[in-house]
Write a protein that holds these residues in place. Structure first.
Motif, mmCIF file in Angstrom:
data_model
loop_
_atom_site.group_PDB
_atom_site.id
_atom_site.type_symbol
_atom_site.label_atom_id
_atom_site.label_comp_id
_atom_site.label_asym_id
_atom_site.label_seq_id
_atom_site.Cartn_x
_atom_site.Cartn_y
_atom_site.Cartn_z
ATOM 1 N N GLN A 144 0.274 1.578 -2.413
ATOM 2 C CA GLN A 144 0.408 0.643 -3.518
ATOM 3 C C GLN A 144 0.778 -0.761 -3.048
ATOM 4 N N ASN A 145 0.353 -1.740 -3.832
ATOM 5 C CA ASN A 145 0.804 -3.109 -3.633
ATOM 6 C C ASN A 145 2.189 -3.242 -4.260
ATOM 7 N N THR A 148 2.846 -5.887 -7.377
ATOM 8 C CA THR A 148 1.986 -5.900 -8.551
ATOM 9 C C THR A 148 2.775 -6.230 -9.813
ATOM 10 N N SER A 156 -7.352 -2.177 -5.394
ATOM 11 C CA SER A 156 -6.596 -2.612 -4.215
ATOM 12 C C SER A 156 -5.087 -2.494 -4.416
ATOM 13 N N ASP A 157 -4.637 -2.405 -5.683
ATOM 14 C CA ASP A 157 -3.207 -2.288 -5.962
ATOM 15 C C ASP A 157 -2.728 -0.841 -5.964
ATOM 16 N N ARG A 187 -0.940 0.456 6.495
ATOM 17 C CA ARG A 187 -0.736 -0.993 6.397
ATOM 18 C C ARG A 187 0.720 -1.317 6.046
ATOM 19 N N ASP A 189 1.780 -3.973 4.585
ATOM 20 C CA ASP A 189 1.931 -4.673 3.302
ATOM 21 C C ASP A 189 1.767 -3.738 2.105
ATOM 22 N N ARG A 190 1.787 -2.438 2.359
ATOM 23 C CA ARG A 190 1.697 -1.449 1.290
ATOM 24 C C ARG A 190 2.941 -0.564 1.305
ATOM 25 N N ASN A 244 10.254 0.051 -3.940
ATOM 26 C CA ASN A 244 9.159 -0.750 -4.493
ATOM 27 C C ASN A 244 7.925 0.056 -4.871
ATOM 28 N N CYS A 245 7.946 1.398 -4.717
ATOM 29 C CA CYS A 245 6.877 2.214 -5.290
ATOM 30 C C CYS A 245 6.981 2.169 -6.808
#
Length: 594
Positions: A144-145, A148, A156-157, A187, A189-190, A244-245
């Motif tokens: 996940q981003n 968001t 992509s999010d 990644r 950033d995820r 942040n999930c």
């Protein structure tokens, strides 16, 4: 400070200006800012706004100071609501009372004492313990981003990305830097969330949950009438989340109440909209149900659109109870483990929300997790809830009208035991009454019927079903009732227990067990299928295979009768005479074949 902002953008009264400039409010505002701002502070379990004499200050925060904090003039803080809390001095009563007596709000947080939390988690519900007991267990991961904040559901999010073992996920949450160095396909950033972790076979964990949970949530749960266990509904599931999930905006997919336990160690922030206001959100977002779970927004979005909303921080050991039909989203503040399952209160409002959600699932062509139509039928038979008569009549008429509207009417045949939960092979929807049965257990619902099939089968005799729905008195029936997963009020099951029990001996065998009857009925269905195949020119191989299956059923009957003869004592027992067993089998066979 905030006074100039209020004067510039609003028209406060002289009394409001006097309160805004008072020393008491200035000190209160500064204290609230230190604790994270008004929304976060107001969402806490205990704060100064619980006192009635602070109502004027609360009004000022809702009208003016919340806008100042968020640097906008579009927010109406009057739509910010508080979650209900189970206080510590009421917790014991809630363990012993029925939920209908104390569960009055649609969003309720129940905090457990720390020593109880420690005992609940001990040896089982920590990242280390789970990695120890289930280290190679494979889990689905969503990448996940973490930043968001949009109603747009972008691939992509939020998307299904990887499969990890529980041991790998523990390594990720405890030391992300080392994890990313050793696993370059992930990644940085995820954030990665473990979803729908199957714990159906985790007996120790499930037993611990049920030992610590109020028994009334188990006894009074309408899901006890399910005909088969459903993961995430009456079988708990585990979610593991890093900081942040997020859980994207959604309803429960069947409109059921949800119970979520945070085992910690980190906190989780929930945003909840009562079922009464979901239609307002749907008016703003017509595609709401098409992108459920794939978007997340700040609470400001709901306040700007004048949708009443609640926010609450779920800490370690807190039980979050979300009512039927509520809309919710959540975001992790720290790393945490959650267990979750559903609960169905047997009240009109809950049934109404489930019905509305099922209609929307049908309209938007969404999969149903639970066979709601069959569940409603079973609850209606045993609990006699009047509101279900209306809903079942709608479902029955809907299917009947669909069949009668066809240009080429088909022949209807009663084919299969109503105890089976059938799902369409093509669209995965629940099959309630009508269906097509094609060889190799390919089954189609009315929406997916094959045009060249002349015969349509029925799970129930539709005329008998319509009469049953309108009847004032309903009795349990072996053609309608099932071997439900929970302890129900089904009289048939109780009668069978009394009827089939042989004198208690260590190694006795129950001759006329429910399992045996189920297998026998399946055998009769095979026999009925044989007759149908022969009439329609089925292949010799198909007829031979069906005869072989029927032969196995006959052999099973003979074997069980032989076992019964060996166990039978010289003393004559009228209830279990062979003649009565044979007569019962013949009678059942005749009814099904007719």
């Amino acid at each position: 400070m905030y006074v100039d902002y209020v004067k510039r953008n609003f028209k406060p009264t002289s009394k409001e200006l006097e309160l805004l400039q008072s020393q008491e409010l200035i000190e209160l505002y500064e204290n609230i800012q230190q604790k994270g701002g008004f929304i976060k502070y107001y969402s806490q379990q205990y704060n100064v706004f619980q006192c009635q004499d602070k109502q004027e200050f609360l009004d000022l925060f809702c009208k003016y100071l919340l806008n100042f904090e968020l640097n906008t003039t579009n927010v109406d803080g009057q739509y910010l609501q508080r979650c209900a809390y189970v206080e510590f001095d009421r917790a014991l009563d809630c363990f012993t009372e029925s939920p209908e007596k104390w569960l009055k709000e649609q969003a309720t947080l129940w905090s457990m004492p720390q020593d109880v939390v420690d005992k609940l988690n001990k040896g089982l519900f920590t990242f280390s313990d789970m990695a120890k007991h289930h280290k190679n267990h494979k889990i689905d991961i969503r990448a996940q981003n973490p930043f968001t904040d949009t109603i747009e559901a972008k691939e992509s999010d939020f998307y299904q990305a990887f499969t990890m073992s529980i041991k790998q996920y523990k390594d990720y949450v405890e030391d992300p830097t080392s994890f990313f160095l050793n696993n370059t396909n992930y990644r940085k950033d995820r954030v990665y969330q473990a979803v729908n972790v199957d714990m159906e076979n985790w007996k120790d964990e499930i037993q611990r949950l049920f030992d610590f949970f109020p028994k009334f949530f188990l006894i009074n749960n309408g899901l006890k009438y399910l005909r088969q266990n459903c993961k995430g509904a009456n079988v708990p599931e585990i979610y593991m989340r890093s900081a942040n999930c997020w859980i994207g905006g959604q309803q429960d997919f069947q409109g059921l109440s949800q119970i979520n336990i945070n085992h910690g160690p980190g906190d989780c922030l929930w945003t909840i909209i009562d079922a009464y206001y979901v239609d307002q959100l749907l008016n703003i977002m017509p595609d709401l149900y098409k992108k459920e779970g794939r978007w997340y927004v700040n609470i400001t979005f709901f306040l700007e659109n004048k949708i009443p909303v609640k926010q609450v921080i779920q800490k370690q050991g807190d039980i979050m109870i979300i009512g039927a039909g509520c809309f919710f989203q959540a975001k992790n503040i720290g790393n945490s483990i959650h267990t979750s399952f559903n609960f169905l209160m047997l009240d009109d409002f809950s049934m109404q929300q489930i019905f509305l959600r099922q209609i929307r699932n049908d309209n938007f062509k969404l999969w149903s997790v639970i066979a709601i139509r069959n569940l409603f039928l079973d609850i209606f038979i045993h609990e006699k809830l009047p509101i279900l008569r209306e809903y079942l009549t709608y479902f029955i008429d809907q299917e009947l009208e669909r069949q009668l509207s066809k240009s080429n009417p088909s022949q209807f045949k009663l084919f299969i035991s109503s105890k089976d939960v059938l799902i369409c092979t093509k669209c995965y929807k629940e099959i309630f009454i009508f269906f097509q049965f094609i060889k190799d257990w390919v089954i189609y619902c009315p929406d997916c019927f094959v045009d060249d099939e002349d015969v349509i089968y029925m799970k129930y005799n539709i005329m008998q079903l319509r009469c049953l729905i309108q009847a004032d008195r309903i009795e349990c029936s072996k053609f309608l009732c099932s071997n439900y997963v929970g302890d129900t009020t089904c009289k048939l099951k109780q009668q069978l227990k009394l009827k089939v029990q042989i004198n208690p001996e260590p190694n006795n065998i129950i001759v006329e067990s429910r399992q045996f009857l189920d297998e026998f009925i399946v055998g009769l269905n095979i026999e009925s299928s044989n007759s149908h195949n022969q009439q329609n020119g089925a292949s010799a191989d198909q007829v031979f295979n069906d005869k072989q299956q029927h032969k196995k059923i006959q052999e099973k009957i003979a074997m069980m009768k032989l076992q019964h003869d060996k166990l039978k004592k010289p003393k004559k027992c009228e209830k279990y005479q062979d003649l009565k067993v044979i007569k019962y089998i013949q009678k059942t066979k005749q009814r099904i074949l007719n």
